[in-house]
Design a protein around this motif. Structure first.
Motif, PDB file in Angstrom:
ATOM      1  N   LEU A   1       0.814  -1.226   0.000  1.00  0.00           N
ATOM      2  CA  LEU A   1       0.000   0.000   0.000  1.00  0.00           C
ATOM      3  C   LEU A   1       0.838   1.261   0.000  1.00  0.00           C
ATOM      4  O   LEU A   1       0.460   2.253  -0.603  1.00  0.00           O
ATOM      5  N   LEU A   2       1.969   1.246   0.668  1.00  0.00           N
ATOM      6  CA  LEU A   2       2.744   2.484   0.787  1.00  0.00           C
ATOM      7  C   LEU A   2       4.123   2.408   0.128  1.00  0.00           C
ATOM      8  O   LEU A   2       4.500   3.297  -0.637  1.00  0.00           O
ATOM      9  N   VAL A   3       4.869   1.316   0.399  1.00  0.00           N
ATOM     10  CA  VAL A   3       6.252   1.282  -0.082  1.00  0.00           C
ATOM     11  C   VAL A   3       6.299   1.176  -1.612  1.00  0.00           C
ATOM     12  O   VAL A   3       7.075   1.880  -2.262  1.00  0.00           O
ATOM     13  N   VAL A   4       5.454   0.325  -2.180  1.00  0.00           N
ATOM     14  CA  VAL A   4       5.499   0.159  -3.644  1.00  0.00           C
ATOM     15  C   VAL A   4       5.194   1.489  -4.357  1.00  0.00           C
ATOM     16  O   VAL A   4       5.988   1.922  -5.201  1.00  0.00           O
ATOM     17  N   PRO A   5       4.098   2.198  -4.027  1.00  0.00           N
ATOM     18  CA  PRO A   5       3.884   3.491  -4.695  1.00  0.00           C
ATOM     19  C   PRO A   5       5.007   4.498  -4.429  1.00  0.00           C
ATOM     20  O   PRO A   5       5.373   5.265  -5.324  1.00  0.00           O
ATOM     21  N   LEU A   6       5.575   4.470  -3.216  1.00  0.00           N
ATOM     22  CA  LEU A   6       6.667   5.406  -2.902  1.00  0.00           C
ATOM     23  C   LEU A   6       7.890   5.130  -3.789  1.00  0.00           C
ATOM     24  O   LEU A   6       8.474   6.049  -4.377  1.00  0.00           O
ATOM     25  N   ILE A   7       8.244   3.860  -3.906  1.00  0.00           N
ATOM     26  CA  ILE A   7       9.393   3.504  -4.756  1.00  0.00           C
ATOM     27  C   ILE A   7       9.089   3.860  -6.210  1.00  0.00           C
ATOM     28  O   ILE A   7       9.930   4.391  -6.931  1.00  0.00           O
ATOM     29  N   ARG A   8       7.865   3.575  -6.629  1.00  0.00           N
ATOM     30  CA  ARG A   8       7.500   3.887  -8.017  1.00  0.00           C
ATOM     31  C   ARG A   8       7.556   5.389  -8.277  1.00  0.00           C
ATOM     32  O   ARG A   8       8.008   5.833  -9.326  1.00  0.00           O
ATOM     33  N   LYS A   9       7.102   6.180  -7.312  1.00  0.00           N
ATOM     34  CA  LYS A   9       7.143   7.640  -7.489  1.00  0.00           C
ATOM     35  C   LYS A   9       8.604   8.097  -7.588  1.00  0.00           C
ATOM     36  O   LYS A   9       8.965   8.869  -8.484  1.00  0.00           O
ATOM     37  N   LEU A  10       9.448   7.606  -6.679  1.00  0.00           N
ATOM     38  CA  LEU A  10      10.856   8.018  -6.709  1.00  0.00           C
ATOM     39  C   LEU A  10      11.569   7.488  -7.949  1.00  0.00           C
ATOM     40  O   LEU A  10      12.566   8.040  -8.379  1.00  0.00           O
ATOM     41  N   SER A  11      11.050   6.403  -8.516  1.00  0.00           N
ATOM     42  CA  SER A  11      11.664   5.846  -9.734  1.00  0.00           C
ATOM     43  C   SER A  11      11.165   6.555 -10.984  1.00  0.00           C
ATOM     44  O   SER A  11      11.549   6.197 -12.091  1.00  0.00           O
ATOM     45  N   GLY A  12      10.244   7.526 -10.813  1.00  0.00           N
ATOM     46  CA  GLY A  12       9.826   8.350 -11.945  1.00  0.00           C
ATOM     47  C   GLY A  12       8.463   8.029 -12.536  1.00  0.00           C
ATOM     48  O   GLY A  12       8.031   8.697 -13.478  1.00  0.00           O
ATOM     49  N   TYR A  13       7.789   7.028 -12.028  1.00  0.00           N
ATOM     50  CA  TYR A  13       6.479   6.687 -12.609  1.00  0.00           C
ATOM     51  C   TYR A  13       5.517   7.867 -12.480  1.00  0.00           C
ATOM     52  O   TYR A  13       5.385   8.447 -11.403  1.00  0.00           O
ATOM     53  N   SER A  14       4.825   8.188 -13.587  1.00  0.00           N
ATOM     54  CA  SER A  14       3.841   9.265 -13.483  1.00  0.00           C
ATOM     55  C   SER A  14       2.584   8.744 -12.786  1.00  0.00           C
ATOM     56  O   SER A  14       1.831   9.516 -12.207  1.00  0.00           O
ATOM     57  N   LYS A  15       2.336   7.424 -12.843  1.00  0.00           N
ATOM     58  CA  LYS A  15       1.197   6.850 -12.106  1.00  0.00           C
ATOM     59  C   LYS A  15       1.742   5.806 -11.134  1.00  0.00           C
ATOM     60  O   LYS A  15       1.864   4.633 -11.492  1.00  0.00           O
ATOM     61  N   PRO A  16       2.091   6.230  -9.916  1.00  0.00           N
ATOM     62  CA  PRO A  16       2.769   5.283  -9.017  1.00  0.00           C
ATOM     63  C   PRO A  16       1.858   4.273  -8.334  1.00  0.00           C
ATOM     64  O   PRO A  16       2.332   3.292  -7.794  1.00  0.00           O
ATOM     65  N   HIS A  17       0.527   4.515  -8.369  1.00  0.00           N
ATOM     66  CA  HIS A  17      -0.375   3.628  -7.630  1.00  0.00           C
ATOM     67  C   HIS A  17      -0.507   2.277  -8.316  1.00  0.00           C
ATOM     68  O   HIS A  17      -0.387   2.174  -9.529  1.00  0.00           O
ATOM     69  N   LEU A  18      -0.811   1.257  -7.514  1.00  0.00           N
ATOM     70  CA  LEU A  18      -1.081  -0.063  -8.101  1.00  0.00           C
ATOM     71  C   LEU A  18      -2.471  -0.031  -8.733  1.00  0.00           C
ATOM     72  O   LEU A  18      -3.353   0.698  -8.280  1.00  0.00           O
ATOM     73  N   PRO A  19      -2.684  -0.833  -9.792  1.00  0.00           N
ATOM     74  CA  PRO A  19      -4.000  -0.806 -10.444  1.00  0.00           C
ATOM     75  C   PRO A  19      -5.111  -1.374  -9.561  1.00  0.00           C
ATOM     76  O   PRO A  19      -4.868  -2.282  -8.755  1.00  0.00           O
ATOM     77  N   ILE A  20      -6.312  -0.817  -9.732  1.00  0.00           N
ATOM     78  CA  ILE A  20      -7.480  -1.287  -8.971  1.00  0.00           C
ATOM     79  C   ILE A  20      -8.554  -1.722  -9.970  1.00  0.00           C
ATOM     80  O   ILE A  20      -8.804  -1.018 -10.962  1.00  0.00           O
ATOM     81  N   ILE A  21      -9.138  -2.889  -9.740  1.00  0.00           N
ATOM     82  CA  ILE A  21     -10.252  -3.338 -10.593  1.00  0.00           C
ATOM     83  C   ILE A  21     -11.440  -3.656  -9.677  1.00  0.00           C
ATOM     84  O   ILE A  21     -11.323  -3.595  -8.461  1.00  0.00           O
ATOM     85  N   GLU A  22     -12.572  -4.014 -10.310  1.00  0.00           N
ATOM     86  CA  GLU A  22     -13.740  -4.375  -9.511  1.00  0.00           C
ATOM     87  C   GLU A  22     -13.885  -5.888  -9.522  1.00  0.00           C
ATOM     88  O   GLU A  22     -13.686  -6.523 -10.560  1.00  0.00           O
ATOM     89  N   ALA A  23     -14.217  -6.461  -8.348  1.00  0.00           N
ATOM     90  CA  ALA A  23     -14.364  -7.918  -8.275  1.00  0.00           C
ATOM     91  C   ALA A  23     -15.608  -8.277  -7.464  1.00  0.00           C
ATOM     92  O   ALA A  23     -16.036  -7.516  -6.595  1.00  0.00           O
ATOM     93  N   GLU A  24     -16.142  -9.444  -7.790  1.00  0.00           N
ATOM     94  CA  GLU A  24     -17.355  -9.908  -7.099  1.00  0.00           C
ATOM     95  C   GLU A  24     -16.958 -10.895  -6.000  1.00  0.00           C
ATOM     96  O   GLU A  24     -16.170 -11.819  -6.247  1.00  0.00           O
ATOM     97  N   LEU A  25     -17.527 -10.708  -4.802  1.00  0.00           N
ATOM     98  CA  LEU A  25     -17.176 -11.582  -3.680  1.00  0.00           C
ATOM     99  C   LEU A  25     -17.744 -12.979  -3.869  1.00  0.00           C
ATOM    100  O   LEU A  25     -18.927 -13.134  -4.200  1.00  0.00           O
ATOM    101  N   LEU A  26     -16.904 -13.980  -3.623  1.00  0.00           N
ATOM    102  CA  LEU A  26     -17.380 -15.365  -3.669  1.00  0.00           C
ATOM    103  C   LEU A  26     -17.757 -15.862  -2.273  1.00  0.00           C
ATOM    104  O   LEU A  26     -18.314 -16.947  -2.130  1.00  0.00           O
ATOM    105  N   ASP A  27     -17.406 -15.065  -1.232  1.00  0.00           N
ATOM    106  CA  ASP A  27     -17.773 -15.440   0.139  1.00  0.00           C
ATOM    107  C   ASP A  27     -18.404 -14.211   0.795  1.00  0.00           C
ATOM    108  O   ASP A  27     -18.021 -13.086   0.488  1.00  0.00           O
ATOM    109  N   PRO A  28     -19.322 -14.455   1.756  1.00  0.00           N
ATOM    110  CA  PRO A  28     -19.774 -13.312   2.554  1.00  0.00           C
ATOM    111  C   PRO A  28     -18.628 -12.882   3.467  1.00  0.00           C
ATOM    112  O   PRO A  28     -17.858 -13.733   3.926  1.00  0.00           O
ATOM    113  N   ILE A  29     -18.461 -11.578   3.689  1.00  0.00           N
ATOM    114  CA  ILE A  29     -17.348 -11.118   4.552  1.00  0.00           C
ATOM    115  C   ILE A  29     -17.884 -10.152   5.609  1.00  0.00           C
ATOM    116  O   ILE A  29     -18.552  -9.161   5.278  1.00  0.00           O
ATOM    117  N   ARG A  30     -17.572 -10.456   6.854  1.00  0.00           N
ATOM    118  CA  ARG A  30     -17.940  -9.587   7.981  1.00  0.00           C
ATOM    119  C   ARG A  30     -16.973  -8.405   7.983  1.00  0.00           C
ATOM    120  O   ARG A  30     -15.750  -8.584   7.967  1.00  0.00           O
TER     121      ARG A  30
END
Ligand SMILES: Nc1nc2c(c(=O)[nH]1)N[C@H]1C(S)=C(S)[C@@H](COP(=O)(O)OP(=O)(O)OC[C@H]3O[C@@H](n4cnc5c(N)ncnc54)[C@H](O)[C@@H]3O)O[C@H]1N2
Ligand code: MOO
Length: 419
Positions: A321-350
């Protein structure tokens, strides 16, 4: 015994705010020149333009006969051969002649088109070839100069990752050296008196240091230069000395353990003295004591410190959550965040009523319904590394006092795609 604090002095901040704050601190990036063939994995620090056109000469698209348009079918005189990469002296071709040519070879003077070998036959005379179908347009089966990439074309923009094809493209277009962002060097140490290096025997109350190998393996995957500073004892002097050493050796220092409320948690205390602690508690599960600081080094350049929590899964989740985007930002990536997609839950989650949870899960593509589905990795205890093995995503679950039903759509951060 050291004094026990009963209330954290750090306010609990949201994950997005923590990430934005850390990334905004990481605005200065160093540039270096590398050879194109060594540029794989770097991020371009300039717009890069094709130095030469590709192809650099008119090239045949087929094995066949170079001719001049318009050419009607019939018996044509053979004036020579042009073999890719071999023929230096090219024959002159006029409108009733042909030259044998191979794919990728330069068109000989006078020729502007190619008849594929399938449209020809033996003429019975070695000096001639029988053309069964003539040309239909000038330039047929020919790649014109710069038709793939014109000279001066923008081929890689500033801030783009130089991957497998980009590396080849640079060479394809004659670019020998490129300016890229220097990747940060990272120092790693674990803190904890209970920690023992694998290979040694354990006494009562001791465990093996799993977090340092975890962080080192994750950094290796990112092709990051690592300084391994080992296990550091939980006391102020040792923690301070470890930081002072690390600050001389690396741009980013990643520690694990010693960031919560215990009487022997010294990481934050030492960092407060060395530099500025930007946050020391984040509203997330796991990983609440995640800590981020900046320190000015002896040569006045900024160093970044991430204090990961000691529980191995918290350490893992906070790394992504934090180190990967930080390293990517310092390495020059213009989009340092990890990709996010939408997924459907196969289990109920409390859900957790107090902290958004980053639930480890296995994403699978449903071929019938064309959606991603997420299977939980089970018990999410922050000490249970089995909840992270096999996981390829972190589901972002809101903090609420309820259960999310099977079939609910949730955002999922994709892991293991950190290049
Ligand atoms: N009173 C409170 N106690 C705790 C809080 C809190 O808010 N109030 N937060 C809890 C949370 S959440 C976490 S996460 C942990 C993190 O604490 P630390 O970062 O100080 O970690 P340690 O206390 O050093 O260790 C926690 C746990 O993890 C094991 N550990 C530590 N390092 C390693 C390693 N390198 N490899 C494997 N395992 C490691 C350690 O033995 C402990 O079992 O604090 C809670 N406490
Ligand atoms: O938030 Mo801690 O990270 O539960 O284990």
């Amino acid at each position: 015994m050291s004094q026990v604090s009963r209330c954290s002095p750090y306010s609990l901040i949201e994950v997005d705010d923590a990430l934005s704050l850390a990334l905004s601190e990481a605005s200065h990036r160093e540039l270096i020149q590398v050879q194109s063939k060594e540029a794989f994995g770097f991020v371009a620090a300039e717009n890069i333009y094709a130095k030469s056109p590709f192809p650099p000469f008119k090239a045949s698209l087929k094995d066949g006969y170079a001719v001049r348009h318009p050419l009607s079918p019939g018996k044509k005189q053979l004036v020579g051969t042009v073999i890719t990469g071999r023929s230096k002296e090219l024959p002159q071709v006029n409108s009733e002649q042909a030259a044998y040519i191979t794919t990728g070879a330069p068109l000989p003077p006078g020729a502007d088109s190619v008849i594929p070998v399938e449209w020809t036959a033996e003429s019975g005379d070695p000096g001639f070839v029988m053309i069964s179908r003539g040309t239909h347009v000038s330039g047929q089966e020919v790649r014109q100069i710069g038709s793939d990439i014109p000279e001066g074309e923008l081929i890689i923009s500033d801030g783009s990752h130089i991957g497998v094809t980009e590396c080849a493209l640079l060479i394809n277009c004659g670019v020998e050296r490129v300016q890229v962002y220097k990747r940060p060097k990272v120092a790693v140490f674990s803190t904890g008196n209970e920690l023992v290096e694998i290979g040694n025997s354990l006494s009562f109350g001791e465990i093996y240091d799993a977090n340092r190998p975890l962080v080192i393996a994750a950094l290796r995957k990112m092709d990051i230069e690592i300084v391994d500073l080992g296990i550091v004892r939980d006391d102020e002097v040792h923690v301070r000395e470890a930081f002072e050493r690390a600050l001389k050796l690396a741009d980013i220092i990643i520690t694990s353990g010693g960031v919560s409320m215990g009487s022997h948690d010294y990481v934050k205390k030492v960092l407060e003295r060395l530099g500025k602690v930007h946050f020391g508690r984040v509203r997330m599960k796991p990983g609440k004591p995640l800590t981020f600081a900046t320190v000015e080094s002896e040569n006045s350049s900024k160093r970044f410190v991430v204090g990961l929590p000691g529980n191995p899964v918290s350490c893992y989740v906070c790394f992504y959550l934090l180190v990967v985007p930080l390293i990517r930002k310092l390495s020059g990536y213009s989009k340092p965040h990890l990709p996010i997609i939408e997924a459907e839950l196969l289990d109920p989650i409390r859900l957790d009523p107090e902290r958004p949870e980053y639930h480890r899960s296995i994403l699978q593509w449903n071929f019938e319904r064309h959606i991603y589905q997420a299977k939980s990795t089970g018990d999410q205890s922050s000490s249970r590394l089995l909840s992270a093995t096999k996981a390829n995503a972190l589901l972002i679950l809101p903090s609420e006092n309820k259960t999310l039903e099977r079939g609910t759509l949730v955002p999922a951060i994709l892991l293991e795609c950190d290049k």
